[in-house]
Write an enzyme that holds these catalytic residues in place. Structure first.
Site, short mmCIF file in Angstrom:
data_model
loop_
_atom_site.label_atom_id
_atom_site.label_comp_id
_atom_site.label_asym_id
_atom_site.label_seq_id
_atom_site.Cartn_x
_atom_site.Cartn_y
_atom_site.Cartn_z
N GLY A 178 12.64 12.82 -13.05
CA GLY A 178 11.60 13.72 -13.42
C GLY A 178 10.90 13.91 -14.73
N CYS A 190 5.53 12.23 -30.51
CA CYS A 190 5.30 11.67 -32.00
C CYS A 190 4.16 12.24 -32.75
CB CYS A 190 5.19 9.84 -31.77
SG CYS A 190 6.44 8.91 -31.43
N ASP A 208 9.59 25.00 -25.79
CA ASP A 208 8.73 24.22 -24.77
C ASP A 208 7.62 25.04 -24.55
OD1 ASP A 208 9.59 22.20 -22.25
OD2 ASP A 208 7.76 23.35 -21.96
N HIS A 262 10.92 7.30 -32.05
CA HIS A 262 10.86 7.11 -30.82
C HIS A 262 11.50 6.27 -30.05
CE1 HIS A 262 7.94 7.37 -27.37
NE2 HIS A 262 8.61 6.12 -27.11
N HIS A 291 9.31 10.21 -24.45
CA HIS A 291 10.05 10.27 -25.94
C HIS A 291 11.16 11.14 -25.52
CE1 HIS A 291 9.38 10.95 -30.33
NE2 HIS A 291 10.61 11.38 -30.07
N ASN A 337 15.84 14.49 -18.70
CA ASN A 337 15.40 13.81 -17.83
C ASN A 337 15.19 12.38 -18.14
OD1 ASN A 337 15.47 16.09 -16.13
ND2 ASN A 337 13.45 16.73 -16.94
N HIS A 378 14.10 13.33 -25.03
CA HIS A 378 14.24 15.02 -25.62
C HIS A 378 15.24 15.47 -24.74
CE1 HIS A 378 11.36 14.48 -22.34
NE2 HIS A 378 11.61 15.85 -22.02
#
Ligand code: 5GP
Ligand code: ZN
Length: 109
Positions: free
Chosen positions: A88, A5, A28, A44, A93, A82, A95
């Site tokens: 894991g 966020c 990433d 979110h 949030h 995940n 993704h």
């Protein structure tokens, strides 16, 4: 406020790949492969498990555009989300990881 966020609202910088009104794709910070992009809804949701299915429709189209922009449509790629402790998940949030740019093997991690 969660870390993604903060990325959405600009408090934490990111390397944006693609953005629209509802979704954001960014590199990433710790890439697992040559291409490793995170794709998130700006709103979110803790994980895929609690995401309203209708959000997935727009997200699907957005992910396909990200793949075009990354030029991985022909070479292929992997999408992962995940979920929770056993999945894991570290950032809570929702993704998707889009990973590719080279063969990713049978497992990502
Ligand atoms: P998860 O394990 O929750 O599925 O994945 C979280 C991902 O977020 C990890 O691959 C991690 O490298 C990435 N990440 C964590 N913090 C940041 C950050 O501040 N910026 C970016 N760009 N990626 C992050
Ligand atoms: Zn969040």
């Amino acid at each position: 406020m969660c870390i993604f966020c903060k990325i959405v609202n600009g408090e934490i910088p990111n390397q944006t790949v693609l953005e629209d009104e509802n979704f954001l794709a960014f590199n990433d910070i710790n890439p697992a492969r040559k291409v490793h992009v995170l794709i998130i809804p700006k709103e979110h949701y803790d994980s895929f498990d609690v995401m309203p299915p209708k959000v997935m429709a727009g997200m699907t189209e957005f992910i396909q555009k990200v793949a075009s922009k990354l030029d991985v449509k022909n070479s292929g790629y992997r999408l992962i989300t995940n979920i929770g402790d056993d999945g894991g998940q570290e950032v809570h949030h929702l993704h998707f990881h889009l990973i590719g740019g080279e063969p990713v093997g049978r497992l990502v991690r």
